[in-house]
Write a protein that holds these residues in place. Structure first.
Motif, PDB file in Angstrom:
ATOM      1  N   LYS A   5       0.833  -1.213  -0.147  1.00 22.24           N
ATOM      2  CA  LYS A   5       0.003  -0.019  -0.079  1.00 22.24           C
ATOM      3  C   LYS A   5       0.983   1.111  -0.127  1.00 22.24           C
ATOM      4  O   LYS A   5       1.794   1.355   0.980  1.00 22.24           O
ATOM      5  N   ILE A   6       0.522   1.908  -0.875  1.00 23.47           N
ATOM      6  CA  ILE A   6       1.454   3.341  -1.109  1.00 23.47           C
ATOM      7  C   ILE A   6       1.030   4.345  -0.424  1.00 23.47           C
ATOM      8  O   ILE A   6      -0.066   4.825  -0.585  1.00 23.47           O
ATOM      9  N   ASP A   7       1.539   5.071   0.693  1.00 25.61           N
ATOM     10  CA  ASP A   7       1.227   6.020   1.596  1.00 25.61           C
ATOM     11  C   ASP A   7       2.348   6.593   2.018  1.00 25.61           C
ATOM     12  O   ASP A   7       3.511   6.640   1.549  1.00 25.61           O
ATOM     13  N   GLY A   8       2.167   7.522   3.007  1.00 28.35           N
ATOM     14  CA  GLY A   8       3.363   8.217   3.456  1.00 28.35           C
ATOM     15  C   GLY A   8       4.479   7.430   4.151  1.00 28.35           C
ATOM     16  O   GLY A   8       5.614   7.864   4.102  1.00 28.35           O
ATOM     17  N   GLU A   9       4.110   6.437   4.677  1.00 25.77           N
ATOM     18  CA  GLU A   9       5.021   5.524   5.317  1.00 25.77           C
ATOM     19  C   GLU A   9       5.768   4.533   4.444  1.00 25.77           C
ATOM     20  O   GLU A   9       7.021   4.297   4.633  1.00 25.77           O
ATOM     21  N   SER A  27       7.394   4.425   1.186  1.00 31.67           N
ATOM     22  CA  SER A  27       7.825   5.217  -0.242  1.00 31.67           C
ATOM     23  C   SER A  27       8.365   4.412  -1.410  1.00 31.67           C
ATOM     24  O   SER A  27       8.493   3.187  -0.926  1.00 31.67           O
ATOM     25  N   PRO A  28       8.341   4.564  -2.578  1.00 26.66           N
ATOM     26  CA  PRO A  28       8.613   3.514  -3.761  1.00 26.66           C
ATOM     27  C   PRO A  28      10.016   3.028  -3.155  1.00 26.66           C
ATOM     28  O   PRO A  28      10.283   1.853  -3.745  1.00 26.66           O
ATOM     29  N   GLU A  29      11.014   3.849  -2.775  1.00 27.59           N
ATOM     30  CA  GLU A  29      12.269   3.072  -2.592  1.00 27.59           C
ATOM     31  C   GLU A  29      12.113   2.018  -1.275  1.00 27.59           C
ATOM     32  O   GLU A  29      12.784   1.079  -1.466  1.00 27.59           O
ATOM     33  N   ILE A  30      11.369   2.419  -0.452  1.00 27.39           N
ATOM     34  CA  ILE A  30      11.150   1.214   0.645  1.00 27.39           C
ATOM     35  C   ILE A  30      10.438   0.207   0.139  1.00 27.39           C
ATOM     36  O   ILE A  30      10.923  -1.197   0.378  1.00 27.39           O
ATOM     37  N   ILE A  31       9.482   0.310  -0.658  1.00 24.22           N
ATOM     38  CA  ILE A  31       8.731  -0.955  -1.120  1.00 24.22           C
ATOM     39  C   ILE A  31       9.523  -1.679  -2.146  1.00 24.22           C
ATOM     40  O   ILE A  31       9.685  -3.046  -2.159  1.00 24.22           O
ATOM     41  N   LEU A  32      10.329  -1.131  -2.825  1.00 25.38           N
ATOM     42  CA  LEU A  32      11.273  -1.967  -3.801  1.00 25.38           C
ATOM     43  C   LEU A  32      12.448  -2.571  -3.278  1.00 25.38           C
ATOM     44  O   LEU A  32      12.512  -3.714  -3.392  1.00 25.38           O
ATOM     45  N   GLN A  33      13.041  -2.105  -2.209  1.00 20.81           N
ATOM     46  CA  GLN A  33      13.984  -2.540  -1.455  1.00 20.81           C
ATOM     47  C   GLN A  33      13.391  -3.786  -0.817  1.00 20.81           C
ATOM     48  O   GLN A  33      14.074  -4.899  -0.446  1.00 20.81           O
ATOM     49  N   ASP A  34      12.265  -3.598  -0.086  1.00 21.74           N
ATOM     50  CA  ASP A  34      11.617  -4.575   0.731  1.00 21.74           C
ATOM     51  C   ASP A  34      11.239  -6.054  -0.250  1.00 21.74           C
ATOM     52  O   ASP A  34      11.665  -7.039  -0.068  1.00 21.74           O
ATOM     53  N   PHE A  35      10.744  -5.527  -1.453  1.00 20.21           N
ATOM     54  CA  PHE A  35      10.238  -6.492  -2.367  1.00 20.21           C
ATOM     55  C   PHE A  35      11.532  -7.297  -2.804  1.00 20.21           C
ATOM     56  O   PHE A  35      11.759  -8.609  -3.022  1.00 20.21           O
ATOM     57  N   LEU A  36      12.587  -6.754  -3.155  1.00 19.35           N
ATOM     58  CA  LEU A  36      14.012  -7.278  -3.719  1.00 19.35           C
ATOM     59  C   LEU A  36      14.544  -8.172  -2.570  1.00 19.35           C
ATOM     60  O   LEU A  36      15.186  -9.295  -2.859  1.00 19.35           O
ATOM     61  N   THR A  37      14.442  -7.816  -1.361  1.00 17.03           N
ATOM     62  CA  THR A  37      14.939  -8.508  -0.211  1.00 17.03           C
ATOM     63  C   THR A  37      14.154  -9.729  -0.103  1.00 17.03           C
ATOM     64  O   THR A  37      14.838 -10.846   0.150  1.00 17.03           O
ATOM     65  N   GLU A  38      12.631  -9.689   0.000  1.00 13.39           N
ATOM     66  CA  GLU A  38      11.913 -10.877  -0.070  1.00 13.39           C
ATOM     67  C   GLU A  38      12.303 -12.078  -1.190  1.00 13.39           C
ATOM     68  O   GLU A  38      12.293 -13.169  -0.855  1.00 13.39           O
ATOM     69  N   ILE A  39      12.520 -11.316  -2.224  1.00 14.68           N
ATOM     70  CA  ILE A  39      12.853 -12.293  -3.363  1.00 14.68           C
ATOM     71  C   ILE A  39      14.092 -12.929  -3.295  1.00 14.68           C
ATOM     72  O   ILE A  39      14.397 -14.231  -3.394  1.00 14.68           O
ATOM     73  N   PHE A  72      10.716   1.041 -10.754  1.00 18.59           N
ATOM     74  CA  PHE A  72      10.731   2.104  -9.730  1.00 18.59           C
ATOM     75  C   PHE A  72       9.913   3.238  -9.996  1.00 18.59           C
ATOM     76  O   PHE A  72       9.011   3.723  -9.178  1.00 18.59           O
ATOM     77  N   ASP A  73       9.828   3.693 -11.529  1.00 19.93           N
ATOM     78  CA  ASP A  73       8.882   4.687 -11.976  1.00 19.93           C
ATOM     79  C   ASP A  73       7.632   4.279 -11.994  1.00 19.93           C
ATOM     80  O   ASP A  73       6.813   4.933 -11.551  1.00 19.93           O
ATOM     81  N   SER A  74       7.150   2.893 -12.090  1.00 21.18           N
ATOM     82  CA  SER A  74       5.856   2.273 -12.080  1.00 21.18           C
ATOM     83  C   SER A  74       5.165   2.484 -10.641  1.00 21.18           C
ATOM     84  O   SER A  74       3.994   2.887 -10.369  1.00 21.18           O
ATOM     85  N   ILE A  75       6.193   2.225  -9.625  1.00 19.17           N
ATOM     86  CA  ILE A  75       5.676   2.181  -8.213  1.00 19.17           C
ATOM     87  C   ILE A  75       5.555   3.746  -7.996  1.00 19.17           C
ATOM     88  O   ILE A  75       4.571   4.028  -6.993  1.00 19.17           O
ATOM     89  N   SER A  76       6.497   4.681  -8.327  1.00 15.54           N
ATOM     90  CA  SER A  76       6.239   5.938  -7.908  1.00 15.54           C
ATOM     91  C   SER A  76       4.950   6.356  -8.517  1.00 15.54           C
ATOM     92  O   SER A  76       4.508   7.523  -7.899  1.00 15.54           O
ATOM     93  N   THR A  77       4.466   6.143  -9.687  1.00 19.13           N
ATOM     94  CA  THR A  77       3.427   6.816 -10.395  1.00 19.13           C
ATOM     95  C   THR A  77       1.958   6.127  -9.774  1.00 19.13           C
ATOM     96  O   THR A  77       0.977   6.481 -10.083  1.00 19.13           O
TER      97      THR A  77
END
Length: 419
Positions: free
Chosen positions: A336-340, A342-354, A384-389
């Motif tokens: 869920k994209i919200d204030g907590e 950010s795209p950087e945090i989401i992408l980093q978490d997803f790559l770490t889980e992978i 990263f751009d897709s997550i940002s938009t």
């Protein structure tokens, strides 16, 4: 009832005859008739006597005519007495036979009780025998199974014995050869003893040189470190199901590849050759040969190295398995994209889980970085751009771009879906 009838008949008959006799006597008396020339009074007496006789005779006749028992009493008394005597005798005989039969019956009852007790005992013995029969049957089945196993084992032992006899013959021939070689070795041993004395002197000199070299290497390592301990020099798949010579050739070829990688990395310095500890090499070859399957071989640096010295290496093998098929889903996760987040945090978490999932599945990670795959910069920027938009809830899916084995690396295709 029959006695009453007889009495009634006698009364009626006697009464009737008396009445007739009285009437007849009265008529004879009045008319003063005479029979056989007798006087009337005497004639009347004769009529009275005849009438009494007739009463008795007719009464007895009627009774005999009517009742069989009366006939028997009048005419069959002797026969009845004889019959009664015979009957009493038969009764005595029957009574005696009854007593004998009762005695025999009591004996039979005693024998029957004994027979019942014996039957109960026999039933108990029969149950015990049946249980024993079942146990013997089970034991027989186990013995038959054991016998079959022993027969098979015996056949194997016969084959092994024949092979051992053949080997024994070969060993006998080989023993003769060894005896001859032993004589030669005895001669060479004297020469080796002489050479050993020389080597002892040379060894002292080499120990002194080694000490000086160690001190020099320590001093050098404190300076320019070009390789870190555990760093992967080369890795590849060694095919199983082959002999030790073929496996050794593949490992040496991979070691040459590691050496070429170092030469390219350090600008053509050929002194940075990869050195493999031979006992370890032989152990690895033996393990791969015994496994009979494809194995991943990694050649890593055994310690920190400096430029210009031979690289001491360490060998490690892992079973090679197919981890992901082409286009197989590696990971899917909702965000869920919200204030907590950010795209950087989401992408980093997803790559770490992978990375964690791939390691759990069996892909070998880099010993220094812990990573199992790689992504080109263009793809990383696009996702990263897709997550940002994107806004709200999203679903990230990662699939394998190609078939990936334990050796790796894992190359990914990542897609974003708006929820």
């Amino acid at each position: 009832m029959e006695g009453i009838y007889l009495i009634l008949v006698m009364i009626v008959t006697g009464g009737a005859i008396a009445f007739i006799g009285d009437k007849l006597g009265t008529k004879i008396g009045k008319k003063r008739l005479s029979i056989f020339g007798l006087r009337p009074r005497h004639t009347s007496m004769i009529v009275t006597v005849v009438t009494g006789c007739l009463i008795t005779g007719l009464s007895i006749g009627f009774m005999a005519l009517i009742s069989e028992n009366v006939r028997t009493a009048l005419f069959g008394m002797e026969e009845l007495r004889q019959t009664m005597d015979a009957t009493f005798k038969e009764l005595d005989d029957a009574t005696e036979n009854l007593l004998v039969a009762q005695s025999e019956f009591e004996k039979a009852n005693a024998n029957l009780r004994e027979s019942k007790e014996e039957i109960i005992a026999l039933k108990s013995e029969q149950e015990e025998l049946r249980a024993e029969s079942d146990r013997l049957k089970e034991g027989n089945e186990r013995l038959e199974a054991t016998n079959s196993a022993l027969a098979a084992q015996n056949e194997n032992l016969l084959g092994t014995n024949a092979a051992l006899e053949e080997d024994n013959k070969k060993l006998g021939d080989f023993n003769v050869t060894l005896t001859a070689d032993n004589e030669k070795l005895s001669l060479n041993n004297e020469q080796l003893s002489s050479d050993n004395e020389k080597l002892s002197a040379d060894n002292s000199e080499l120990e002194e040189r080694n000490k000086n070299l160690r001190e020099g290497i320590i001093a050098i390592r404190e300076g320019d470190i070009t390789l870190r301990a555990g760093e992967v020099l080369a890795s590849g798949i060694i095919k199983g199901g082959r002999n030790a010579e073929e496996i050794s050739e593949d490992i040496n070829s991979l070691a040459e590849t590691a050496t070429q990688n170092l030469i390219q990395r350090f600008g053509g310095d050929e002194d940075n050759s990869v050195w493999i500890y031979q006992p370890e090499l032989h152990r690895i070859i033996e393990e791969i040969e015994k496994s009979g399957r494809d194995m991943v071989l990694r050649i890593t640096a055994a310690g920190n190295m400096v430029r210009g010295e031979p690289v001491r290496s360490k060998l490690a093998i892992y079973p090679n398995e197919l981890i992901f098929k082409k286009n197989e889903l590696v990971l899917a996760k909702n965000y869920k994209i919200d204030g907590e987040n950010s795209p950087e945090i989401i992408l980093q978490d997803f790559l770490t889980e992978i990375n964690r999932t791939a390691i759990e599945k069996g892909i070998l990670s880099d010993p220094l970085t812990g990573s199992v795959g790689s992504m080109d910069g263009t793809q990383l920027y696009e996702i990263f751009d897709s997550i940002s938009t994107a806004k709200g809830k999203i679903l990230l899916k990662a699939t394998a771009r190609e078939e990936t084995t334990s050796l790796g690396p894992l190359r990914l295709n990542i897609k974003l879906e708006q929820k």
